[in-house]
Every structure is written in structure tokens, then in C-alpha cells.
Design a protein around this motif. Structure first.
Motif, PDB file in Angstrom:
ATOM      1  N   VAL A 126       0.815  -1.221   0.000  1.00  0.00           N
ATOM      2  CA  VAL A 126       0.000   0.000   0.000  1.00  0.00           C
ATOM      3  C   VAL A 126       0.845   1.266   0.000  1.00  0.00           C
ATOM      4  O   VAL A 126       0.431   2.277  -0.558  1.00  0.00           O
ATOM      5  CB  VAL A 126      -1.023   0.016   1.165  1.00  0.00           C
ATOM      6  CG1 VAL A 126      -2.058  -1.069   0.972  1.00  0.00           C
ATOM      7  CG2 VAL A 126      -0.350  -0.102   2.522  1.00  0.00           C
ATOM      8  N   ARG A 127       2.018   1.224   0.590  1.00  0.00           N
ATOM      9  CA  ARG A 127       2.888   2.405   0.555  1.00  0.00           C
ATOM     10  C   ARG A 127       3.308   2.687  -0.881  1.00  0.00           C
ATOM     11  O   ARG A 127       3.215   3.817  -1.363  1.00  0.00           O
ATOM     12  CB  ARG A 127       4.111   2.229   1.439  1.00  0.00           C
ATOM     13  CG  ARG A 127       5.009   3.478   1.449  1.00  0.00           C
ATOM     14  CD  ARG A 127       6.229   3.295   2.343  1.00  0.00           C
ATOM     15  NE  ARG A 127       6.946   4.541   2.480  1.00  0.00           N
ATOM     16  CZ  ARG A 127       7.838   4.994   1.606  1.00  0.00           C
ATOM     17  NH1 ARG A 127       8.116   4.293   0.513  1.00  0.00           N
ATOM     18  NH2 ARG A 127       8.463   6.144   1.794  1.00  0.00           N
ATOM     19  N   ALA A 128       3.769   1.649  -1.579  1.00  0.00           N
ATOM     20  CA  ALA A 128       4.169   1.812  -2.983  1.00  0.00           C
ATOM     21  C   ALA A 128       2.976   2.262  -3.823  1.00  0.00           C
ATOM     22  O   ALA A 128       3.120   3.108  -4.712  1.00  0.00           O
ATOM     23  CB  ALA A 128       4.747   0.515  -3.532  1.00  0.00           C
ATOM     24  N   ALA A 129       1.802   1.721  -3.526  1.00  0.00           N
ATOM     25  CA  ALA A 129       0.595   2.101  -4.274  1.00  0.00           C
ATOM     26  C   ALA A 129       0.255   3.571  -4.042  1.00  0.00           C
ATOM     27  O   ALA A 129      -0.059   4.302  -4.983  1.00  0.00           O
ATOM     28  CB  ALA A 129      -0.572   1.207  -3.873  1.00  0.00           C
ATOM     29  N   LEU A 130       0.325   4.004  -2.787  1.00  0.00           N
ATOM     30  CA  LEU A 130       0.036   5.408  -2.475  1.00  0.00           C
ATOM     31  C   LEU A 130       1.039   6.314  -3.180  1.00  0.00           C
ATOM     32  O   LEU A 130       0.660   7.323  -3.788  1.00  0.00           O
ATOM     33  CB  LEU A 130       0.065   5.646  -0.964  1.00  0.00           C
ATOM     34  CG  LEU A 130      -0.175   7.086  -0.511  1.00  0.00           C
ATOM     35  CD1 LEU A 130      -1.560   7.579  -0.934  1.00  0.00           C
ATOM     36  CD2 LEU A 130       0.009   7.209   1.001  1.00  0.00           C
TER      37      LEU A 130
ATOM     38  N   GLY B 223       9.830   3.949   5.163  1.00  0.00           N
ATOM     39  CA  GLY B 223       8.853   2.877   5.061  1.00  0.00           C
ATOM     40  C   GLY B 223       8.984   2.056   3.804  1.00  0.00           C
ATOM     41  O   GLY B 223       7.994   1.534   3.322  1.00  0.00           O
ATOM     42  N   GLU B 224      10.181   1.932   3.260  1.00  0.00           N
ATOM     43  CA  GLU B 224      10.353   1.252   1.977  1.00  0.00           C
ATOM     44  C   GLU B 224       9.742  -0.147   1.945  1.00  0.00           C
ATOM     45  O   GLU B 224       9.140  -0.542   0.982  1.00  0.00           O
ATOM     46  CB  GLU B 224      11.845   1.156   1.618  1.00  0.00           C
ATOM     47  CG  GLU B 224      12.448   2.457   1.198  1.00  0.00           C
ATOM     48  CD  GLU B 224      11.821   3.053  -0.042  1.00  0.00           C
ATOM     49  OE1 GLU B 224      11.715   4.284  -0.114  1.00  0.00           O
ATOM     50  OE2 GLU B 224      11.419   2.300  -0.941  1.00  0.00           O
ATOM     51  N   GLY B 225       9.879  -0.909   3.017  1.00  0.00           N
ATOM     52  CA  GLY B 225       9.385  -2.281   2.984  1.00  0.00           C
ATOM     53  C   GLY B 225       7.998  -2.448   3.539  1.00  0.00           C
ATOM     54  O   GLY B 225       7.488  -3.555   3.630  1.00  0.00           O
TER      55      GLY B 225
END
Length: 191
Positions: A81-85, A186-188
């Protein structure tokens, strides 16, 4: 009467096409009178279809805003979800940097006209909230950040970079800088 409706539809389409070109060239301050002249209609016709500058800009950006909203809904289902955001914020920043006038449209003060909801912000906020909530639940963003906060941040970045020799690259750089504050390290993080 049907001929008038067809004529009104043609006028609307012609005004909108000219407005898209004028806004691309001059941003949110594009001349409504110039739009009317170029479209071959009177100023009253422009105002009948678009009673406010905000209404005109919202129509100009409507299709792309809807596409960004669809993308936010798709990304809300992503595993990371972080990558998606961040992907959504990247897309929003890139489009905003390339679409003169959008950042201004996103920042218009709703308190000045509480009867008129800012359609750009409402559409993007509604679509982005589920993605943002999932990122919050995963610990990828701090509690309390809203989609409207992120839209304001992006609009500010875009306005700050619009006169830069390479506004898209500079806006992207500043977004990366801001992301470090929104979601440090928060990369991972996935959800």
C-alpha cells in the motif's frame, strides 16, 4: 427546440475544446472573453454553460481527474500500500505539473463559495481516502493524514515549481522530499 439543444451541445463542446487550449497556454487565469471569441460565441454563452471560472476549469480537468480517481481505486487493492500510495501521488503530481491551472483549481477556497463543492478535490479525495486509510493501517503514513492534505501538498508543490525550467522534474523532486516526511523509511512497509 431540439435544434437549440443540438446547438447548445455544439457550443458547449466548442467552448470546452477552446478552454482546454487556453488553460494549457495561460493556466487558471485564461481569459473567458478570449475563450468566447475563439469559440465564436458570446461571453454570455460561455457563462450560461460555465457560470464560474471554477466550473469551467473543473470541466476542463474532468476527464483526467476521473482517470486519476479510477487509478486510486485500483491501487487501493494493491498488496504494497505504501508503494501504491506513492504511485498515485506520482501520477497526480505529474499530471498537475503538466496541466496548467489544475493546482490553482485544487486550492480554490471553498469557504469563499460554500454552496459550490470543489469537484476536483472532492473526486480525488473520495477516491484516494481508501488507499490512504489502508496505508495508515499498515503504518506507512501517520494517523490523521487526509487525502485533502495530500492534494493540498501536491498543489503547493506544483504552484511552487510552475516557473521552474523543468517543472515536472522539480515537482517530482519536491514530492520525494515531502514523502520522506510523510512516510520516513517505510520502503518495505506493505499491507
Amino acid at each position: 427546440m431540439p435544434a437549440q439543444r443540438a446547438d447548445a451541445r455544439r457550443n458547449y463542446a466548442r467552448i470546452l475544446a477552446v478552454a482546454e487550449e487556453e488553460v494549457a497556454a495561460h493556466g487558471a487565469d485564461a481569459s473567458l472573453e478570449q475563450i468566447a471569441r475563439t469559440a465564436g460565441v458570446g461571453s454570455a454563452t460561455v457563462r450560461r454553460h460555465f457560470p464560474t471560472r471554477r466550473a469551467l476549469l473543473e470541466a476542463v480537468f474532468h476527464e483526467r481527474i476521473d482517470a486519476l480517481a479510477v487509478r486510486a481505486r485500483e491501487l487501493a487493492q494493491a498488496e504494497d500500500v505504501r508503494a501504491a500510495l506513492l504511485e498515485w501521488l506520482d501520477a497526480l503530481t505529474a499530471y498537475s505539473a503538466s496541466a496548467r491551472g489544475l493546482a490553482t483549481a485544487m486550492l480554490w477556497d471553498q469557504e469563499a463559495d460554500p454552496a459550490h463543492q470543489n469537484a476536483c478535490v472532492a473526486t480525488l479525495s473520495e477516491a484516494g481516502e481508501p488507499l490512504l486509510r489502508r496505508a495508515e493501517e499498515a503504518g506507512a503514513v501517520p494517523p490523521g493524514v487526509t487525502a485533502a492534505d495530500l492534494l493540498t501538498l501536491i498543489a503547493g508543490i506544483v504552484l511552487a515549481t510552475e516557473r521552474h525550467p523543468d517543472p515536472a522534474t522539480e515537482a517530482d523532486r519536491l514530492l520525494r522530499l515531502a514523502v520522506a516526511g510523510i512516510s520516513p523509511g517505510g520502503e518495505g512497509t506493505t499491507g
